[in-house]
Write an enzyme that holds these catalytic residues in place. Structure first.
Site, PDB file in Angstrom:
ATOM      1  N   THR A 321       0.850  -1.189   0.000  1.00 49.20           N
ATOM      2  CA  THR A 321       0.000   0.000   0.000  1.00 49.20           C
ATOM      3  C   THR A 321       0.886   1.240   0.000  1.00 49.20           C
ATOM      4  O   THR A 321       1.923   1.266   0.663  1.00 49.20           O
ATOM      5  CB  THR A 321      -0.952   0.014   1.219  1.00 49.20           C
ATOM      6  OG1 THR A 321      -1.767   1.196   1.187  1.00 49.20           O
ATOM      7  CG2 THR A 321      -0.195  -0.021   2.531  1.00 49.20           C
ATOM      8  N   HIS A 373       2.225 -11.713  14.156  1.00 47.33           N
ATOM      9  CA  HIS A 373       3.297 -12.284  14.983  1.00 47.33           C
ATOM     10  C   HIS A 373       3.040 -13.755  15.307  1.00 47.33           C
ATOM     11  O   HIS A 373       3.936 -14.456  15.790  1.00 47.33           O
ATOM     12  CB  HIS A 373       3.429 -11.480  16.280  1.00 47.33           C
ATOM     13  CG  HIS A 373       4.835 -11.409  16.802  1.00 47.33           C
ATOM     14  ND1 HIS A 373       5.782 -12.373  16.537  1.00 47.33           N
ATOM     15  CD2 HIS A 373       5.462 -10.492  17.586  1.00 47.33           C
ATOM     16  CE1 HIS A 373       6.916 -12.054  17.133  1.00 47.33           C
ATOM     17  NE2 HIS A 373       6.750 -10.913  17.770  1.00 47.33           N
TER      18      HIS A 373
END
Length: 411
Positions: A321, A373
């Site tokens: 992006t 994560h």
């Protein structure tokens, strides 16, 4: 006989759509395969075509929410084509020979606002004479045209700008129904925040090498490939190389399974008037720089024109992006689920940097990697971003995915 036009099936999980607009009016004669309406699902916008020629009878209003299979309209294929339309088709296509152009007297030079400003001649003259910034004027004319009264109002209230032509000290509140696309964006962003262990790591890239390449080869590239050389192709290729080296960044979680991808299908975030879309460029690792640039232009154009298909919006393995086009200096992008990572590009800004003990001005860009994560550890995320930085600062490595000197020395 009336032919029924029903809301078509547009995807396995899509049960309803919104009627954006009718491109043909009720009672109007339409030709076969002519576009009569635009519908919006939670993933994309698509067109509905007339199955036969005839007179259109609309069965829903713009803004209505329709279920798959609902009656959208009917077409009376027994109706005769209006005489005016028939004559138009029979008329010869060759246009009349234009009359010889008469020499015109040169017009007196007149001051005018910028070409992209829509204003009446009188308003344009006042804007130019008084040096008024058109962006400070609330346009009240049709299609956003600035009228004389709008300019006079701005002059009588310097430094006071209203919302959309409303009166000063207005307390107006407007309610608008959320579109299916905006509902989907809202749902997916909240889901990403609530279901992933999202973290962001940052780095910065010296864009000198890429900017020098673009400056040196942009004309030759455009002549050879018919497309401009932008930044996205460099970032997409760099990410494809880094994704191959750090496969967990290119994977996602499916239940108790980790799904790895031995290819890079990179989603490119595109802002449109209806919201954010993320069309996918398939197999970036196998595409040339020109192929990527052409695909970016194609998908961005389709996104702005609401022509993207469901297939073009699904299946990405990683997302890029670019908030820099809007002036963003730094941000923490949100993961595009079910993917596990997203790279954020930002504004290029000249900053003083310490190079070999000397302070020099370099065009720098902050880059950010938001990642899940649960599947990507700190080592993988930081190493991936450092690798992207290395590839962008030494673009020649994109050829062999290795430092040429180390390649020469077999290190």
């Amino acid at each position: 006989m009336a032919i029924e036009i029903k809301v078509p099936t547009v995807g396995e999980s899509i049960n309803e759509v919104t009627l954006l607009k009718w491109t043909k009016k009720d009672g109007e004669y339409v030709e076969r395969d002519e576009v009569i309406a635009e519908l919006e699902s939670e993933k994309a916008t698509f067109e509905v075509n007339a199955e036969k020629a005839g007179v259109l009878k609309t069965g829903a209003k713009e803004g209505d929410t329709l279920q798959i299979g609902d009656l959208l309209a009917t077409i009376d294929d027994t109706a005769e084509k209006p005489a005016a339309a028939a004559k138009t088709e029979e008329a010869p296509k060759a246009a009349e020979k234009p009359a010889e152009a008469k020499p015109q007297q040169p017009a007196a030079p007149t001051a005018a606002p910028a070409a992209d400003v829509k204003a009446t001649p009188v308003a344009s003259a006042i804007i130019a004479d008084k040096k008024v910034n058109p962006s400070d004027i609330a346009a009240s004319g049709s299609n956003g045209k600035i009228l004389k009264g709008d300019v006079l109002a701005a002059l009588s209230n310097p430094g006071k700008k209203t919302f959309g032509g409303a009166e000063l000290f207005s307390r107006n509140v407007r309610n608008e129904k959320m579109t299916n696309l905006r509902k989907t964006i809202s749902r997916r962003l909240v889901e990403a925040k609530n279901t992933t262990a999202m973290l962001t790591t940052f780095n910065e890239v010296d864009m000198t090498a890429i900017m020098d390449i673009r400056k040196k080869y942009k004309d030759a590239f455009k002549e050879a490939h018919g497309v401009g050389l932008g930044f996205m192709s460099f970032f997409a290729k760099a990410c494809a190389v880094a994704l191959a080296e750090w496969p967990s960044v290119n994977a996602y979680i499916d239940g108790d399974q980790l799904v790895y991808h031995d290819y890079a299908d990179i989603s490119i975030a595109v802002s449109t008037p209806r919201g954010l879309t993320v069309p996918v460029i398939r197999n970036v690792e196998s595409l040339s720089m020109a192929d990527i640039e052409k695909k970016v232009i194609e998908l961005a154009g389709k996104a702005r024109d609401s022509k993207l298909t469901a297939d073009e919006l699904t299946g990405g393995t990683f997302t890029i992006t670019n908030g820099g086009v809007f002036g963003s200096l730094m941000s923490t992008p949100i993961i595009n689920i079910p993917q596990s990572a997203i790279l954020g590009m930002h504004k290029i800004q000249e900053r003083p940097m310490a190079i070999n003990g000397q302070v020099v001005i370099r065009p720098m860009m902050y880059i950010a990697l938001s990642y899940d994560h649960r599947i990507i550890d700190g080592r993988e995320s930081v190493s991936f971003l450092v690798r992207v930085k290395e590839l962008l600062e030494s673009p020649e490595q994109l050829l062999a995915a290795k430092d040429p000197v180390k390649l020469l020395l077999e290190l």
